[in-house]
Design an enzyme around this catalytic site. Structure first.
Site, short mmCIF file in Angstrom:
data_model
loop_
_atom_site.label_atom_id
_atom_site.label_comp_id
_atom_site.label_asym_id
_atom_site.label_seq_id
_atom_site.Cartn_x
_atom_site.Cartn_y
_atom_site.Cartn_z
N THR A 41 0.83 -1.20 0.00
CA THR A 41 0.00 0.00 0.00
C THR A 41 0.87 1.26 0.00
OG1 THR A 41 -0.15 -0.16 2.42
CG2 THR A 41 -1.98 -1.08 1.15
N ARG A 69 4.26 2.31 -2.43
CA ARG A 69 4.58 2.79 -3.77
C ARG A 69 4.84 1.58 -4.67
NH1 ARG A 69 2.53 6.71 -2.39
NH2 ARG A 69 3.27 8.88 -2.40
N ASP A 97 -2.36 -1.88 -3.68
CA ASP A 97 -3.10 -0.63 -3.83
C ASP A 97 -2.31 0.33 -4.71
OD1 ASP A 97 -5.36 1.12 -3.13
OD2 ASP A 97 -3.83 2.32 -2.10
N GLU A 103 1.28 2.97 -12.71
CA GLU A 103 -0.10 3.40 -12.46
C GLU A 103 -0.42 4.79 -12.97
OE1 GLU A 103 -0.55 5.49 -8.21
OE2 GLU A 103 0.12 3.41 -8.01
N HIS A 162 -5.13 2.78 -5.75
CA HIS A 162 -4.48 3.77 -4.90
C HIS A 162 -5.52 4.49 -4.03
CE1 HIS A 162 -0.44 6.06 -4.75
NE2 HIS A 162 -1.11 6.27 -3.62
N GLN A 163 -6.35 3.68 -3.37
CA GLN A 163 -7.43 4.25 -2.56
C GLN A 163 -7.21 4.08 -1.07
OE1 GLN A 163 -10.57 1.22 -3.93
NE2 GLN A 163 -11.17 1.55 -1.79
#
Length: 331
Positions: A231, A233, A257, A262, A294-295
């Site tokens: 979660t 990078r 995540d 991305e 990425h939440q």
């Protein structure tokens, strides 16, 4: 100050406007900041940027030419900023070092629970009137060994949650957190993290020393069937090596995540487009992989804190009170 906000979404606009107590003038741009959009910064004093904006030497030179004096990052990470170029251009860089560590830590735990108990697969089965349990077996978290890399505020929050499940926690950080006692977790070397962990969770920044720290060599040292959670990078993980480890069964569950490539995908609705990223497409084909966009940071409390700290940084810079801002230096 006149501030150009890049990579802006409606929730960014709402929270920044609510936190703006000193009548700064914000202009919001949905586009990422990069070489093709940097011209939009003309006429502004500062830019406010996010994780997938590009602030390399070329972009910063253009910002300097456009009279930009402040880069206000509304995130904790700053690996996308060329700090030396900013320093040479006399542009101050600020960030939000913390907002809600609980938000990210809790999301990491949610990924663990969903993967372990196959919640995503069970949800789809039941919607199809299929209540069979074959293939959905998980394992007790109680008694398992968790490896945590990075013990800042997020890592600490994650450790406390996993201790609540009755897990043994080993952790690694070159800068140990004094709040973490031996009763809570054991600081160990990376090798022990790799060899002993049933679950490995990454909570460290992306820098040269951590780039692709999950790779073919480190994966080979891990237990067969290990659960890997990221979660932090995307660049912490060598995606090709992880795909190979999923195919061999070395990785039993993978929760992401973040993703190394991305930037052109996450935070956008691409549902009407073909996914051209072959590695991401391959990851999404595995039943034991969950990818979220990425939440992990995305809670009301976190967004409020991000906006408040970002505005405090802008206020402090405007007032020349550098003791009150979270400035990032090239050293």
């Amino acid at each position: 100050m006149r501030v150009a906000v890049f990579s802006s979404k409606p929730y960014d606009e709402n929270h920044l406007i609510q936190a703006n107590k000193h009548n700064h003038h914000f202009s919001f741009f949905e586009s990422h900041l990069d070489e093709t959009t940097v011209a939009l910064s003309q006429g502004f004093d500062a830019v406010c940027c996010f994780v997938n904006d590009t602030l390399n030497a070329d972009v910063i030179k253009h910002l300097e030419d456009n009279g930009i004096k402040l880069i206000a990052m509304r995130c904790a990470g700053f690996n996308n900023v060329d700090l030396e170029a900013a320093q040479k251009a006399n542009i101050t860089v600020t960030r939000v070092p913390e907002y809600s560590p609980y938000a990210v830590a809790e999301h990491a735990v949610a990924l663990i629970l969903a993967l372990n108990r196959n919640i995503h697969r069970a949800y789809n089965r039941v919607r199809e009137n299929n209540y069979a349990l074959d293939g959905l077996m998980g394992f007790d978290l109680h008694g398992k060994t968790i490896g945590v890399i990075g013990t800042g505020k997020i890592g600490l929050a994650f450790i406390k949650i996993m201790r609540g499940f009755g897990c043994t926690v080993n952790c690694y950080d070159p800068y140990p957190n004094p709040e973490i006692t031996p009763v809570m977790a054991n600081y160990v070397g990376l090798e022990k993290i790799w060899t002993d962990s049933d679950i490995v969770s990454l909570h460290c920044p992306l820098m040269d020393a951590t780039n692709h720290m999950i790779n073919q060599e480190t994966l080979a040292q891990m237990k067969d069937g290990v659960t890997l959670i990221n979660t932090s990078r995307g660049g912490l993980i060598d995606t090709g090596a992880v795909i190979s480890a999923l195919k061999s069964g070395k990785i039993g569950n993978l929760g992401l995540d973040v993703y190394e490539e991305e930037a052109e995908l996450f935070f956008e609705n691409n549902s009407n487009k073909i996914l051209y990223d072959d590695q991401l497409a391959r990851l999404l084909s595995f039943l034991n992989v969950i990818v979220t966009g990425h939440q992990a940071f995305f809670t009301a409390e976190a967004l409020t804190a991000i906006a408040q700290v970002t505005l405090n940084n802008i206020d402090g810079f405007t007032e020349g009170n550098f003791d009150t801002i979270f400035q990032v230096n090239a050293e």
